[in-house]
Enzyme design. Structure first.
Site, short mmCIF file in Angstrom:
data_model
loop_
_atom_site.label_atom_id
_atom_site.label_comp_id
_atom_site.label_asym_id
_atom_site.label_seq_id
_atom_site.Cartn_x
_atom_site.Cartn_y
_atom_site.Cartn_z
N ASP A 1 0.85 -1.19 0.00
CA ASP A 1 0.00 0.00 0.00
C ASP A 1 0.88 1.24 0.00
O ASP A 1 2.09 1.17 0.25
CB ASP A 1 -0.93 -0.02 1.23
CG ASP A 1 -0.16 -0.16 2.52
OD1 ASP A 1 0.54 0.81 2.88
OD2 ASP A 1 -0.22 -1.23 3.18
N GLU B 1 22.26 -22.34 -18.26
CA GLU B 1 21.35 -21.45 -17.52
C GLU B 1 22.12 -20.26 -16.93
O GLU B 1 21.63 -19.12 -16.94
CB GLU B 1 20.64 -22.22 -16.41
CG GLU B 1 19.55 -23.15 -16.93
CD GLU B 1 18.97 -24.05 -15.83
OE1 GLU B 1 17.76 -24.30 -15.86
OE2 GLU B 1 19.75 -24.51 -14.95
#
Ligand code: GLA
Length: 728
Positions: free
Chosen positions: A533, A613
């Site tokens: 928030d 990777e």
């Protein structure tokens, strides 16, 4: 001048770059809302019509005018019990038991800058920020309400809050204190709200507003995974790129309520603030209560337009200036790599591999303190567990810094385990009703942050760790909802204050820590994104978006979050495949593209990566560095409409000067012989030419925006595309 007052008509006009907000104190002193929306000229009071509506009575002094009713007039801050039967903004109980509040205009002031909001986060003022304070009064009960309107012209945002003052001679009990009320006289609105759960936060749901009351909120002592303190009212036909949209974002991290009432004549009232359930606050004569701020915005350019206002507002006026421009470090977090099972050597191995791939910071998550080898004990004991680590925190931090990495640590300050030295020493520091065992969640209790001694303890305990070792980052977690919200330090008649005092305690702790460590990055977290928030963003430039790190789930979570919050605030990491939460396998480049639209980092064991990777991750990080400024500061557009049934999610970033754009598309469902994925771009300069990186193809902005772009087919699950266009 963004605020104007007409001495003759008592009309107040608040103007931003594209919007006008207008109100008027009428002859009876009622502060009427006239208009909020696209900029217009002149006075909008012609929009108000009056008629005698049965069962909507008249204030005593207007007994000759049966059309004049508080029940039908649009108001700036509704009272209660005196004839407006719609949602109240404020509710009090006087010493004599009366619950009526009748607010009338007294005076106003226009100032530069901001009114002091002690102990609460607030929107940081700009050069051109002006504040209008309108004082309303109920002289019978002795109550003043100062309505503050802070105008942010450049962001198209109006920030409201209320200060409620007992001006009488008797104590007053406040039972509801909304931050803002907006009455829309006309409009046929949908509401977009953001519900969810742990591991699936901020899911947008769009509903037609019904007659009567619709409300969303949280009573969990936190803004919550379940209902974000942000709603959008939009025209029923609004799309991502067109139509009237109004946003209402509460800058608060505790209990909240957003209420909408469509009345008998089709007008819509929107009220937002602290949740009144369980709330009551005693105001002695002369005392005041300050509500949190609420950020209001309007856009005629659809949901994307509204989101861009909030992104600008949060990036410029909420996030601390220290972090507005600087790129945050690419980090690796130990949680999904090791959970509670680590020692210093293992963490250093992660660090070495991470450094080789270009990662810039290592974060040691839960488990480094007290007796904490699982989530049943140790919270509250913020003392380094040297026997588990095999060294001191300083040694570990020094060795990490020697590798050229920054270092971060996890804390969960507001919690305590029953099995902890802190709880054994101070059982009364946990929230719990007398004579009742408190609810447990994750086997932990909640500390009573309304107590100054608790806040002081936490400050000292955290400083002891942060002073001992070099730590650039703190992950601030909060892993349960608050129940049994009872403080042993407050008398019986003040227990309704605990939930809000709790938030004031948390904000105070954050404030003090940041004053002492101004360069510390605090990443907010709450079982993922349970406290995402604008209140937390004032202290934390980034918040972990969700404990669900599955890139395909993250498409939904990050999309939902983007309606109100900028991607530069969204904590987002590449995690292992198959994913630990869902078991889904997703290609590494797709995981990279999704995490890149956030603060970017990794949450996996680098020791388990193949050489191929590792090489791919090096490239991901290099790409992220290239695009980081565009992602963090560019204009963000959702390119797919909500729930449009298509098999792809697409979004883009456009530099505000039109110089470049980055387009992302992820296939969420692969089909044999399917249609070509297709999007229309946004935010380009129509007659400029753009080159697509990696090709010699050029396109005009107009072609890409009006004709769109189609992508070649790809096979395999969850393929992703990323296109970078540069103006030539
Ligand atoms: C929460 C956080 C996770 C992790 C764990 C540690 O769930 O969201 O990222 O930090 O706590 O216990």
């Amino acid at each position: 001048m963004s605020i104007q007052h007409n001495d003759q008509t008592h009309v107040f006009s608040l103007t931003t770059a594209h919007t006008l907000y207008q109100m008027k104190a009428d002859a009876n002193g009622v502060l009427l809302h006239l208009y909020y929306g696209r900029k217009t000229d002149g006075e909008m009071s012609y929009l108000i019509r009056m008629t005698d509506r049965g069962f909507s009575g008249n204030p005593y002094e207007m007994r000759g005018s049966r059309g004049y009713s508080l029940d039908t007039l649009p108001q700036e801050y509704s009272g209660s019990g005196v004839g407006d039967f719609r949602l109240p903004s404020v509710q009090t109980v006087s010493e004599n038991g009366s619950r009526s509040v009748d607010l009338r205009f007294v005076d106003f002031a226009i100032r530069k800058g901001r009114p002091a909001l002690r102990g609460l986060p607030f929107a940081r003022e700009a050069e051109d920020t002006e504040t209008l304070t309108v004082t309303l009064r109920d002289s019978v009960i002795g109550l003043d309400v100062q309505l503050n309107y802070r105008v942010f012209p450049g962001e198209d945002v109006i920030v409201r809050s209320a200060r409620i003052i007992n001006t009488g001679k008797q104590p007053l009990r406040l039972e509801k204190a909304a931050s803002a009320c907006v009455d829309f006289l006309y409009g046929d609105f949908d509401v977009l709200h953001f519900h969810g759960r742990h591991c699936m936060e901020r899911v947008p749901e769009r509903l037609r507003l019904p007659r009567g009351i619709a409300s969303f909120g949280s009573r969990r002592g936190m803004s919550s995974h379940h209902s974000n303190p942000f709603v959008i009212l939009c025209d029923r036909h609004a799309t991502e790129n067109a139509g009237d949209c109004y946003g209402c974002m509460l800058m608060y991290s505790g209990n909240h309520l957003e209420e909408m009432e469509v009345d008998q004549a089709g007008s819509t009232r929107l009220v937002s603030g602290i949740h009144p359930d369980g709330f009551s606050w005693t105001l002695a004569p002369g005392e005041a209560f300050q509500t949190p701020e609420v950020l209001l915005s309007y856009s005629a350019d659809g949901l994307n337009g509204l989101s861009r206002h909030y992104h600008d507002m949060i990036r410029r006026r909420v996030i601390a200036p220290r972090w507005q421009e600087d790129r945050r470090p690419v980090l690796i977090n130990s949680w999904e790599a090791a959970y509670f099972d680590f020692d210093a050597e293992k963490i250093l191995r992660f660090g070495r591999a991470a450094k080789d791939m270009g990662i810039e910071m290592l974060v040691l998550d839960d488990g480094w303190f007290g007796k904490r080898n699982d989530d049943n004990s140790g919270l509250g004991d913020w003392v380094v567990n040297e026997s588990k680590l095999g060294c001191s925190m300083k040694e570990l931090s020094d060795r990490i810094h020697e590798m050229g990495l920054q270092f971060g640590l996890w804390f969960e300050p507001e919690m305590v385990s029953e099995d902890s030295d802190l709880y054994r020493a101070h059982p009364d520091w946990a929230l719990a009703d007398p004579d009742r065992k408190a609810m447990l969640a994750r086997n932990q209790w909640v500390l009573d942050m309304s107590r100054q001694d608790v806040v002081d303890y936490l400050f000292d305990a955290m400083c002891a760790v942060l002073d001992h070792a070099k730590i650039e980052y703190v992950k601030w977690d909060f892993n349960r909802s608050v129940a049994n919200c009872y403080s042993h330090a407050l008398p019986a008649d003040r227990q309704g204050e605990v939930a809000h005092r709790f938030m004031l305690g948390t904000y105070q702790l954050l404030e003090r820590l940041l004053a002492r460590y101004p360069d510390l990055i605090i990443e907010g977290c709450s079982g993922g994104g349970g406290r995402f928030d604008a209140g937390m963003l004032y202290y934390c430039p980034q918040i972990w978006c969700s404990d669900d790190t599955d890139a395909i789930e993250r498409l939904e979570i990050q999309r939902g979050t983007s309606y109100g919050y900028p991607v530069s605030a969204m904590g987002s990491h590449v995690s292992a495949s198959p994913n630990h939460q869902t078991g889904r396998a997703v290609p590494l480049d797709t995981r990279g593209i999704v995490a890149q639209s956030g603060t970017f980092g990794y949450e996996l064991n680098p020791g388990k990566l193949s050489d191929a990777e590792k090489e791919e991750i090096k490239k991901q990080i290099a790409d992220y560095r290239r695009f980081a400024a565009l992602i963090a500061h560019g204009d963000y557009y959702r390119l797919t409409e909500l729930n449009d049934g298509r098999d792809a999610e697409a979004w883009m970033f456009a530099a505000r000067d039109g110089s470049e754009a980055l387009v992302n598309l992820v296939l969420t469902h692969v089909r044999a012989n399917g249609p070509f994925p297709f999007v229309k771009l946004q935010g380009l300069i129509p007659d400029a030419a753009y080159r697509l990186e990696g090709t010699d193809r050029t396109y005009t902005g107009a072609a890409l925006m009006y004709g769109g772009f189609s992508f070649p087919l790809k096979s395999g699950d969850y393929a992703a595309y990323q296109l970078h266009f540069t103006r030539i």
